[in-house]
Design an enzyme around this catalytic site. Structure first.
Site, PDB file in Angstrom:
ATOM      1  N   GLU A 196      10.127 -16.496 -17.872  1.00  0.00           N
ATOM      2  CA  GLU A 196       9.777 -15.067 -17.884  1.00  0.00           C
ATOM      3  C   GLU A 196       8.693 -14.783 -18.934  1.00  0.00           C
ATOM      4  OE1 GLU A 196      10.171 -12.655 -16.018  1.00  0.00           O
ATOM      5  OE2 GLU A 196       9.925 -10.855 -17.231  1.00  0.00           O
ATOM      6  N   GLU A 245       0.629 -12.404 -16.274  1.00  0.00           N
ATOM      7  CA  GLU A 245       0.397 -11.166 -15.528  1.00  0.00           C
ATOM      8  C   GLU A 245      -0.559 -10.223 -16.241  1.00  0.00           C
ATOM      9  OE1 GLU A 245       4.620  -9.870 -14.980  1.00  0.00           O
ATOM     10  OE2 GLU A 245       3.915  -9.433 -12.971  1.00  0.00           O
ATOM     11  N   ARG A 290       1.845   1.308  -6.124  1.00  0.00           N
ATOM     12  CA  ARG A 290       1.963   0.369  -5.002  1.00  0.00           C
ATOM     13  C   ARG A 290       0.686  -0.414  -4.752  1.00  0.00           C
ATOM     14  NH1 ARG A 290       6.622   2.251  -1.606  1.00  0.00           N
ATOM     15  NH2 ARG A 290       5.949   0.788  -0.032  1.00  0.00           N
ATOM     16  N   TRP A 342      -3.566  -2.117  -1.560  1.00  0.00           N
ATOM     17  CA  TRP A 342      -3.488  -3.428  -2.202  1.00  0.00           C
ATOM     18  C   TRP A 342      -4.006  -4.404  -1.146  1.00  0.00           C
ATOM     19  CZ3 TRP A 342      -1.017  -8.114  -1.334  1.00  0.00           C
ATOM     20  CH2 TRP A 342      -1.023  -9.012  -2.421  1.00  0.00           C
ATOM     21  N   LYS A 381       5.121 -13.110 -17.997  1.00  0.00           N
ATOM     22  CA  LYS A 381       4.618 -11.878 -18.627  1.00  0.00           C
ATOM     23  C   LYS A 381       3.205 -12.093 -19.154  1.00  0.00           C
ATOM     24  CE  LYS A 381       6.634  -9.442 -17.389  1.00  0.00           C
ATOM     25  NZ  LYS A 381       7.781  -9.584 -16.555  1.00  0.00           N
ATOM     26  N   LYS A 417       3.170  -2.836  -8.146  1.00  0.00           N
ATOM     27  CA  LYS A 417       4.546  -2.704  -8.628  1.00  0.00           C
ATOM     28  C   LYS A 417       5.559  -3.006  -7.532  1.00  0.00           C
ATOM     29  CE  LYS A 417       7.419  -1.742 -11.871  1.00  0.00           C
ATOM     30  NZ  LYS A 417       7.555  -2.823 -12.860  1.00  0.00           N
ATOM     31  N   ASN A 419       0.467   0.346   6.149  1.00  0.00           N
ATOM     32  CA  ASN A 419       1.062  -0.553   5.176  1.00  0.00           C
ATOM     33  C   ASN A 419       1.707  -1.689   5.959  1.00  0.00           C
ATOM     34  OD1 ASN A 419       2.251  -1.762   2.971  1.00  0.00           O
ATOM     35  ND2 ASN A 419       3.929  -0.292   2.830  1.00  0.00           N
ATOM     36  N   GLY A 420       1.428  -2.943   5.591  1.00  0.00           N
ATOM     37  CA  GLY A 420       1.986  -4.081   6.322  1.00  0.00           C
ATOM     38  C   GLY A 420       0.872  -5.018   6.735  1.00  0.00           C
ATOM     39  N   CYS A 442       0.853  -1.180   0.000  1.00  0.00           N
ATOM     40  CA  CYS A 442       0.000   0.000   0.000  1.00  0.00           C
ATOM     41  C   CYS A 442       0.890   1.231   0.000  1.00  0.00           C
ATOM     42  CB  CYS A 442      -0.882   0.001   1.224  1.00  0.00           C
ATOM     43  SG  CYS A 442      -1.793  -1.543   1.405  1.00  0.00           S
ATOM     44  N   HIS A 497       8.768 -35.350 -19.832  1.00  0.00           N
ATOM     45  CA  HIS A 497       8.544 -35.955 -18.513  1.00  0.00           C
ATOM     46  C   HIS A 497       7.202 -35.561 -17.911  1.00  0.00           C
ATOM     47  CE1 HIS A 497      12.590 -37.524 -18.501  1.00  0.00           C
ATOM     48  NE2 HIS A 497      13.029 -36.326 -18.878  1.00  0.00           N
TER      49      HIS A 497
HETATM   50  C1  AGP Z   1       7.328  -8.681 -12.734  1.00  0.00           C
HETATM   51  O1  AGP Z   1       6.670  -8.535 -13.937  1.00  0.00           O
HETATM   52  C2  AGP Z   1       6.462  -8.805 -11.590  1.00  0.00           C
HETATM   53  N1  AGP Z   1       5.521  -7.759 -11.489  1.00  0.00           N
HETATM   54  C3  AGP Z   1       7.039  -9.310 -10.286  1.00  0.00           C
HETATM   55  O2  AGP Z   1       7.253 -10.672 -10.450  1.00  0.00           O
HETATM   56  C4  AGP Z   1       8.335  -8.673  -9.744  1.00  0.00           C
HETATM   57  O3  AGP Z   1       9.410  -8.982 -10.569  1.00  0.00           O
HETATM   58  C5  AGP Z   1       8.592  -9.175  -8.315  1.00  0.00           C
HETATM   59  O4  AGP Z   1       7.531  -8.758  -7.487  1.00  0.00           O
HETATM   60  C6  AGP Z   1       9.900  -8.702  -7.747  1.00  0.00           C
HETATM   61  O5  AGP Z   1       9.941  -7.318  -7.661  1.00  0.00           O
HETATM   62  P1  AGP Z   1      11.292  -6.540  -7.404  1.00  0.00           P
HETATM   63  O6  AGP Z   1      12.170  -6.761  -8.568  1.00  0.00           O
HETATM   64  O7  AGP Z   1      10.862  -5.101  -7.266  1.00  0.00           O
HETATM   65  O8  AGP Z   1      11.871  -7.081  -6.128  1.00  0.00           O
END
Ligand code: AGP
Length: 609
Positions: free
Chosen positions: A482, A489, A27, A74, A486, A604, A98-99, A2, A505
């Site tokens: 990756e 997400e 955030r 969040w 992507k 983010k 936040n937390g 948050c 496998h």
């Molecule tokens: C990446 O597309 C993601 N949103 C997520 O996996 C991110 O990489 C992860 O939360 C780690 O974040 P950071 O690199 O800020 O530690």
């Protein structure tokens, strides 16, 4: 996760709070809210969804005062409803948090037994009621906060205001970051510096169990016993500019296309451009690379994928054994201490709670020195590390990481070269050849990105698939992971990444004409093996997208779709081959009409465990 902003000022604080929330929306964006105290009152306004909904409500219900707090959420405890949005209030107290308060259930039950009625499902709401209870017992506001905090278990960054107190804002933290900004006739709090830099550059980073008491006249800091403490005032380097999308439809697309320039910037900051060498002392900082006997890389999500690529590079070039751990697992698998083990944490934001906690565990319990690869200066991970390599990606706004990932890979490739050099594993010819290969990446990335329209066409044809498989081998196995992340997400399509050799496998059972298989296949020493894996898919009627260079002999593997790549060396391959996967995910998401830059349920900066 948050975002928190707050201030006490000589002016009406509402517009500063809203602007601060705009800068913090990365955030979390489930709901937003503000509370403002005047000399006679305390008002609150909240709205679900993005900040623009709160702004609309504010037009109809203006809120004014000289002291206030704001929050963008969040959701952890309780659905993203207006009742669960922050600030949470008792009669005389408003709190943003936040937390996570781990013992909130027990606290809630004991408060309910005393007659308190709760309006939300959140863990946070116990906090204003605990403070109010102490106020009712006769304590002053600051002492009430100190005593109430004593009941809390878990992580918190708090901003607290009081009914009819328009010159008092109390802040406290444990586990979650919180910053105090020192202004002129006004003082601020923020979960990071971004909402504050438009007003001041003088920041105090609070430590765990610090309490800050803000008024217009100044800020005092104290510990939980009420003793005055002092923390250094730092001049922040964080830039206040708000990124804009320019000609691009989304930040994510802009950030994909920024990769040639930010990779170039990152390389410029890390290698000697004239001599094509790496300066070990510059990369190592205070750490003795020649004494490193093993490495633990710790990260989450996309940053973890970068760490997996680095394992191949470091083991092959520097001959140092490397473990790569997901940060949230690291502390709990309790690795034994090893002499000469270097901890490497990777984080775009530098605030990821799991990575920060693992870093602290590695330092305190395992005695490791920590080198971090971070994009955000002054972030918690950067401040807690022995050495930092900064990526020069600039602010990354799209929640799905793109340019931060490729600049992390660049930084890690240079780290691998520096470790190899420090251990005498790299001849000067090899060093020069590998640095030259890295320096060619920006130009080659430009060429890769010219395939955008072709990739968009493939995306249009595949957008209706309900699942995808991504395959790769060697350094392109993490790139397959990756690519799958992507797509998940931002398009909400289920996708899995697999080591191509592992397909037989198990996952091969999934192959049919409805499951597109995306194969990352640079022409390296594993190419023939990857192509055999492609044949296994073809034989079962699967739809294959192969990303590779066209062969000089015209003997290409059979694939429904091919994304042609530029020729490159093995060090550059994973950095270049991820770009088509970013574009494929992007275009599929756009065709599906999702919120590409702020996909559902994500944030983010992930600042809760
Ligand atoms: C990446 O597309 C993601 N949103 C997520 O996996 C991110 O990489 C992860 O939360 C780690 O974040 P950071 O690199 O800020 O530690």
């Amino acid at each position: 996760m948050c975002g928190i902003v707050g201030l006490v000022s000589e002016r009406n604080v509402t517009s500063v709070l809203v602007e601060g929330l705009r800068r913090l929306e990365y955030r979390g964006y489930d709901s937003a809210g503000i509370s403002v105290a005047s000399a006679t009152d305390m008002l609150r306004l909240r709205a679900t969804g993005k900040l623009k909904n709160l702004q609309k409500r504010l037009k109809d219900h203006p809120v004014t005062g000289l002291c206030g707090i704001g929050h963008t959420r969040w959701a952890t405890h309780g659905a993203p409803t207006r009742d669960n949005a922050h600030p949470h209030c008792s009669e005389k107290v408003a709190v943003v948090h936040n937390g996570i308060i781990e013992n909130f259930l027990a606290l809630r039950q004991s408060l309910e037994a005393e007659g308190v009625s709760f309006k939300s499902d959140t863990d946070t709401e116990v906090i204003p009621h605990l403070i109010e209870r102490e106020l009712n017992r006769g304590l002053d506001p600051v002492s009430a906060v100190r005593v109430a905090i004593g009941y809390l278990k878990g992580a918190f960054a708090l901003g607290i205001i009081f009914h009819s107190h328009d010159n008092l804002l109390v802040a406290a933290r444990r586990g979650s970051p919180l910053i105090v900004g020192l202004g002129d006739g006004e003082n601020f709090i923020g979960s990071d510096a971004t909402p504050l830099v438009a007003y001041t550059r003088r920041m105090i980073y609070l430590d765990d169990d610090d309490i800050a008491v803000l008024s217009r006249e100044g800020v005092t800091l104290m510990d939980l016993d009420g003793n005055t403490i002092h923390r250094p005032v730092r001049e922040t380097q964080v830039q206040g500019d708000i990124a804009d999308k320019g000609q691009y439809r989304h930040f994510m697309l802009k950030e994909i296309f920024e990769q040639p320039s930010v990779i170039g910037e990152t390389l410029r900051s890390l290698v000697d451009l004239a001599n094509h060498t790496v300066n070990v002392d510059q990369i190592a900082g205070d750490i003795d690379f020649s004494a490193v006997q093993s490495i633990h890389i710790i990260a989450c999500g996309t940053s973890w994928h970068a760490g997996m690529v680095a394992k191949y590079w470091i083991e092959q070039l520097a001959k140092i054994p490397v473990n790569v751990d997901i940060a949230s697992e690291y502390r709990y698998r309790r690795p034994p201490p090893q002499a000469g083990c270097l901890g490497v944490t990777i984080s775009q934001s530098g605030e990821t709670a799991d990575t920060l906690a693992a870093l602290r565990y590695a330092r305190s319990e395992l005695g490791q020195k920590i080198l971090s690869i971070v994009n955000v200066p002054e972030s918690s991970i950067a401040r807690d590390s022995d050495s930092v390599i900064y990526t020069q990606a600039g602010p990354e706004i799209g929640v799905a990481s793109t340019k931060a990932f490729t600049t992390q890979l660049v930084a890690l490739s240079v780290l691998a070269l520096a470790l190899a050099k420090a251990r005498n594993q790299l001849s000067s010819d090899q060093e020069s050849a590998l640095v030259s290969e890295l320096l060619q990446i920006p130009g080659r990335m430009e060429q890769v990105l010219t395939k955008d329209t072709e990739i968009q066409d493939i995306a249009r044809e595949l957008m209706h698939a309900s699942g995808f498989l991504f395959l790769g081998r060697g350094t392109c196995f993490p790139i397959a992971l990756e690519g799958a992340l992507k797509l998940k997400e931002i398009s909400y399509i289920h996708a899995e990444g697999y080591a191509a050799g592992e397909m037989k496998h198990g996952p091969i059972a999934l192959i049919d004409e409805d499951l597109p298989v995306v194969v990352v296949a640079p022409r390296d020493n594993l190419y023939e093996k990857v192509i055999s894996n492609v044949e296994e898919v073809n034989a079962r009627g699967g739809r294959v997208v192969v990303i590779t260079t066209e062969s000089e002999t015209g003997q290409d593997c059979k694939a429904g779709y091919m994304i042609p790549m530029v020729a490159c060396g093995e060090l550059a391959a994973p950095i270049l081959y991820v770009a088509p996967l970013q574009l494929l995910a992007y275009h599929i998401a756009v065709y599906k009409g999702t919120d590409v830059d702020q996909p559902r349920n994500l944030a983010k900066s992930v600042t809760v465990e």
